[in-house]
Motif scaffolding. Structure first.
Motif, mmCIF file in Angstrom:
data_model
loop_
_atom_site.group_PDB
_atom_site.id
_atom_site.type_symbol
_atom_site.label_atom_id
_atom_site.label_comp_id
_atom_site.label_asym_id
_atom_site.label_seq_id
_atom_site.Cartn_x
_atom_site.Cartn_y
_atom_site.Cartn_z
ATOM 1 N N TRP A 41 0.833 -1.204 0.000
ATOM 2 C CA TRP A 41 0.000 0.000 0.000
ATOM 3 C C TRP A 41 0.867 1.253 0.000
ATOM 4 C CZ3 TRP A 41 -5.005 0.345 -0.996
ATOM 5 C CH2 TRP A 41 -5.775 -0.829 -0.899
ATOM 6 N N GLY A 45 0.061 1.776 -3.541
ATOM 7 C CA GLY A 45 -1.348 2.005 -3.233
ATOM 8 C C GLY A 45 -1.839 3.362 -3.692
ATOM 9 N N ASP A 47 -3.050 5.762 -2.074
ATOM 10 C CA ASP A 47 -2.647 6.839 -1.170
ATOM 11 C C ASP A 47 -1.235 6.615 -0.650
ATOM 12 O OD1 ASP A 47 -5.200 8.164 -1.252
ATOM 13 O OD2 ASP A 47 -5.973 6.520 -0.013
ATOM 14 N N ARG A 69 -8.939 4.082 -8.559
ATOM 15 C CA ARG A 69 -8.208 4.271 -7.314
ATOM 16 C C ARG A 69 -8.826 3.471 -6.176
ATOM 17 N NH1 ARG A 69 -8.496 7.303 -3.261
ATOM 18 N NH2 ARG A 69 -6.571 8.470 -3.702
ATOM 19 N N SER A 70 -9.750 2.599 -6.502
ATOM 20 C CA SER A 70 -10.414 1.794 -5.484
ATOM 21 C C SER A 70 -9.407 0.874 -4.788
ATOM 22 C CB SER A 70 -11.529 0.957 -6.121
ATOM 23 O OG SER A 70 -11.990 -0.026 -5.217
ATOM 24 N N PRO A 71 -9.409 0.830 -3.455
ATOM 25 C CA PRO A 71 -8.516 -0.094 -2.746
ATOM 26 C C PRO A 71 -8.786 -1.555 -3.107
ATOM 27 C CG PRO A 71 -9.403 1.560 -1.251
ATOM 28 C CD PRO A 71 -10.148 1.720 -2.534
ATOM 29 N N GLU A 75 -6.069 -4.249 -4.689
ATOM 30 C CA GLU A 75 -5.822 -5.584 -4.139
ATOM 31 C C GLU A 75 -6.023 -6.660 -5.199
ATOM 32 O OE1 GLU A 75 -4.508 -6.549 -1.538
ATOM 33 O OE2 GLU A 75 -4.937 -5.269 0.176
#
Length: 442
Positions: A41, A45, A47, A69-71, A75
């Protein structure tokens, strides 16, 4: 002369080296992804050190991380990258997986360019060239899938053969040029770095290695043994420049090629162990398998097979055993294991087996007449299969703690199919063609 050149060019060469390169680069990627898993991340990631919005300002090209930009999406892409790398290692549809592997590597390197080094630059270039190369000729689980086309009927087979006869020479030309481009890229990299070093003052006066090993970021324990020895510093400094500047020309002679390959392996292994640049050394050495010909690999394989060959005797009447052996034979990428059913006529007598012991536990016969059985045979198979090496610690721990008990517990619950025979524990099973089998639970 022209006919010989045309015949050579339209036949694929360096197939073994290309396959080994695919395995090495895939394994490197798996190691790289898992190594950075705890800090993924932070490094890549949305951010992380390079925020997603800043990343988009650079207008990335062909980057899988640029779509969201979705976490959860990040993943998913990280997981996909690991899966693709594993499939590249085992050789599942390499014509498809190698381009996807290059795309994922490119995406990670472009997402955070602060992490790159010379090895990463080489990797993104050679992986692009590797797309044109046939990397699935050896050490690939897809080899058996290609052979299965012969079961699709005469007309389909003849059509495919006609198309292949037309396309195969063109594919061979593309493959050979792809390999030559990779080798040329490696030679150019060595030559350019060697010439740049030769223009530096510390390389000219023989002290460069001393200053390199005094940098805390690139110095592991044991480096002081080298930089405190004047002779090792001077030899390492001048030897590095000489190795890099002469690498390409020395490949043109067979014996000097062997010498420069050994020198390169020692050079990059030393960089990895002394300076801690493991992934750099690994990526550079991944190209080295292409420096040997298929004939040289066959000679080494024959020598290796004579010393590591293993004959495994399984129960051909056991469906579980047969399915397991089919998978193990596909994972035997080096073809060091020969699987034989001891139920075949004459096998027990020919190899001097104990039929009752072979029926209870899978047996194997190694070089020198060494006989193993049960979990010891499974360990011997895993040792000879690179893909199964991750399972070796578990198998060894199981053998040490429980002996043969775990294997015996599984083997005692298998089902034996006895064609045309039955006893009081048999259940009749109808088979096509009017045949009847008896099933016996061991």
């Amino acid at each position: 002369m022209t006919a010989r050149a045309f015949a050579w060019l339209t036949r694929e060469h360096w197939l073994t080296g290309a396959s080994l390169m695919r395995v090495s680069l895939g394994t490197w990627a798996v190691f790289f992804y898992l190594l950075h898993w705890p800090v993924r991340w932070l490094l890549w990631g949305p951010d992380g050190v390079l925020p997603f919005e800043t990343f988009l300002e650079a207008r990335p090209l062909l980057n899988v991380f640029a779509f969201s930009r979705s976490p959860l999406y990040f993943e998913a892409m990280y997981f996909v990258a690991i899966v693709v790398a594993v499939l590249v290692v085992v050789g599942y549809r390499p014509r498809l997986m190698v381009p996807l592997h290059w795309l994922m590597i490119w995406s990670f390197q472009e997402r955070n360019q602060l992490l790159g080094d010379g090895g990463d630059n080489l990797m993104r270039i050679v992986l692009l060239f590797l797309i044109a190369v046939n990397t699935g000729a050896c050490f690939s689980i897809s080899q058996g899938r290609r052979l299965a086309w012969s079961c699709w009927g005469t007309r389909t087979l003849h059509t495919r053969e006609s198309v292949a006869a037309f396309i195969r020479p063109l594919q061979a030309v593309v493959h050979n040029f792809g390999v030559l481009l990779i080798i040329l890229q490696l030679c150019m990299l060595y030559l350019s770095t060697g010439l740049y070093k030769a223009m530096g003052d510390v390389w000219q006066n023989g002290t460069a290695l001393y200053y390199i090993l005094r940098v805390d970021k690139f110095s592991w324990p044991g480096a002081e043994f080298i930089y405190r020895n004047v002779y090792l510093v001077v030899l390492g400094t001048y030897g590095t420049v000489l190795f890099e500047a002469t690498f390409g020309p020395l490949l043109l002679n067979r014996w000097s090629r062997y010498a420069i390959i050994v020198a390169g392996i020692c050079f990059h292994t030393g960089i990895a162990l002394i300076m801690g640049l493991i992934t750099f050394g690994w990526s550079m050495l991944s190209v080295y398998p292409l420096l040997l010909t298929d004939g040289e690999y066959r000679s080494m394989a024959s020598w290796l097979r004579r010393r590591l060959e293993l004959v495994v005797f399984f129960d051909g009447l056991c469906p579980l055993c047969t399915r397991s052996i089919n998978w193990l034979s596909r994972l035997d990428l080096l073809s060091l294991v020969q699987f034989v059913s001891f139920r075949e006529p004459g096998m027990v007598e020919h190899y001097g087996l104990d039929a009752e012991r072979a029926a209870r536990r899978i047996q194997s016969l190694g070089r020198g007449g060494t006989v193993r059985e049960g979990i010891d045979t499974m360990i011997a198979i895993a040792v000879r299969s690179i893909v199964l090496w991750p399972l070796l610690p578990l198998l060894l721990a199981t053998r040490l703690i429980t002996g043969q008990r775990v294997y015996d517990a599984v083997a005692s619950r298998r089902v034996i199919l006895v064609p045309g025979a039955c006893d009081t524990h048999c259940l009749p099973v109808d088979r096509p063609g009017g045949l009847v089998e008896g099933t016996v639970r061991r």
